[in-house]
Design an enzyme around this catalytic site. Structure first.
Site, PDB file in Angstrom:
ATOM      1  CB  THR A 167       2.789  35.235 -46.851  1.00  0.00           C
ATOM      2  OG1 THR A 167       1.818  34.678 -45.999  1.00  0.00           O
ATOM      3  CG2 THR A 167       2.927  36.718 -46.600  1.00  0.00           C
ATOM      4  N   GLY A 197      -2.756  36.539 -38.233  1.00  0.00           N
ATOM      5  CA  GLY A 197      -1.373  36.087 -38.092  1.00  0.00           C
ATOM      6  C   GLY A 197      -0.420  37.257 -37.960  1.00  0.00           C
ATOM      7  CG  ASP A 198       3.423  36.739 -39.633  1.00  0.00           C
ATOM      8  OD1 ASP A 198       2.636  35.817 -39.950  1.00  0.00           O
ATOM      9  OD2 ASP A 198       4.302  37.184 -40.399  1.00  0.00           O
ATOM     10  N   GLY A 221       2.848  32.152 -38.697  1.00  0.00           N
ATOM     11  CA  GLY A 221       2.585  33.438 -38.066  1.00  0.00           C
ATOM     12  C   GLY A 221       2.640  33.435 -36.553  1.00  0.00           C
TER      13      GLY A 221
HETATM   14  N1  ASP Z   1       2.782  34.316 -42.120  1.00  0.00           N
HETATM   15  C1  ASP Z   1       1.530  33.939 -42.700  1.00  0.00           C
HETATM   16  C2  ASP Z   1       0.526  33.755 -41.600  1.00  0.00           C
HETATM   17  O1  ASP Z   1       0.821  33.132 -40.612  1.00  0.00           O
HETATM   18  C3  ASP Z   1       1.595  32.715 -43.550  1.00  0.00           C
HETATM   19  C4  ASP Z   1       2.706  32.707 -44.599  1.00  0.00           C
HETATM   20  O2  ASP Z   1       3.690  33.395 -44.470  1.00  0.00           O
HETATM   21  O3  ASP Z   1       2.574  32.000 -45.613  1.00  0.00           O
HETATM   22  O4  ASP Z   1      -0.586  34.181 -41.769  1.00  0.00           O
END
Ligand code: ASP
Length: 311
Positions: A167, A197-198, A221
């Site tokens: 991300t 996700g988060d 996430g």
């Molecule tokens: N946090 C992101 C998610 O869960 C993934 C990531 O940080 O690479 O969608």
């Protein structure tokens, strides 16, 4: 106020051979954001410029080259948040927006709501000048190959060139003291269609409050959401600044930013046993970063104006 900028390209098990590409992406993102800030531009323009560079680079998991869902599509999430007003603009499960951060910004600036999803978000973005693309335009050859391997076998990081890509995110303060944070992601690989996700959730993948600081997170996430990680980190900044404020006037110690970042990651590990990382700026622009993954791609502009990047 002296401008400040910090960016990241994800916290994962980044293999040695991907380090130069990740570093190069971080360097270019810093250059794009700093060009805006150093010429007197706004923090919002700066984080958008930096994040667009990272979204366009297929080594990162955002925009073009994002991980595919279980049924072989890219679904992107993004958010931007304004530290002065506490208003956010967030978009989720976008399949037709090349730069999801632009969709998030259009929601921040023009929408009465703070979060839109799927076709509603795409339609809103298009109506506010964000061009749409074909869903296939977001799929890189590498991620298509990885998806075929995961489908034949089971999902495995090795299929994704040995690592789960990251991300991306940025936090900036401009000359007028405005603070903005943003996060953009393709989410986790082989996620179920419709999974959120988060990253686009206010307080989880991103938070900004001019009274304390701004944060962008990365990692698993489903765990980051449990501890509302970005807001938790901002609250840690706030607590620590109060301690520093009382005896010494109103200045933040640079180490406060770093301690808050570390404590947020410790909490993630202790309460969820998961991995992740974050970047932040405190309200005075001091950078902080921490991760408990083997590596995180990140960069910031140091006090002397030099770009610091690391993977
Ligand atoms: N946090 C992101 C998610 O869960 C993934 C990531 O940080 O690479 O969608």
């Amino acid at each position: 106020m002296k401008p400040a900028l910090i960016i990241h390209g994800g916290a994962w098990d980044i293999p040695d051979e991907a380090i130069p590409t990740c570093k190069n992406g971080c360097q270019r993102a810093l250059a794009a954001g700093w060009r805006v800030l150093s010429s007197g531009g706004s923090a919002l323009d700066a984080i958008e410029a930096a994040i667009m560079v990272l979204e366009d680079d297929p080594v990162f998991d955002a925009g073009f080259g994002s991980h595919l869902t279980l049924d072989g599509r890219v679904e992107c999430d993004a958010i931007v948040m304004d530290g002065a007003t506490l208003r956010a603009g967030a978009a989720s499960t976008l399949q037709r927006v090349k730069n999801p951060i632009r969709a998030a910004r259009s929601i921040l600036e023009h929408c009465p709501h703070m979060m839109l999803v799927a076709q509603g978000a795409e339609r809103f973005a298009r109506d506010h000048g964000v061009p749409l693309c074909a869903p296939e335009d977001l799929i890189s050859d590498a991620e298509r190959d990885a998806w075929f391997k995961c489908r034949e076998d089971t999902h495995a990081a090795e299929h994704h060139r040995g690592h789960e890509q990251g991300t991306v995110g940025a936090v900036a303060i401009d000359r007028s003291g405005s603070l903005f944070a943003g996060t953009s992601t393709g989410g986790t690989c082989c996620k179920l269609p419709g999974r959120v996700g988060d990253s686009p959730l206010i307080g989880c993948g991103c938070y900004a409050d001019s009274e304390a600081g701004g944060v962008s997170c990365t990692g698993y996430g489903e765990a980051l959401m449990k501890i509302v990680m970005a807001k938790t980190a901002v609250d840690l900044l706030r607590q620590k600044q109060i301690c520093v404020d009382s005896p010494a006037g109103a200045s933040c110690s640079p180490s406060t930013a770093q301690v808050a970042a570390r404590e947020a990651v410790h909490l993630l590990a202790r309460r969820t046993h998961a991995t992740g990382g974050l970047i932040l700026l405190d309200r005075e622009g001091n950078p902080g970063f921490a991760f408990n993954t083997p590596r995180m791609a990140y960069g910031y502009v140091a006090l002397d104006g030099n770009f610091v990047t690391a993977v």
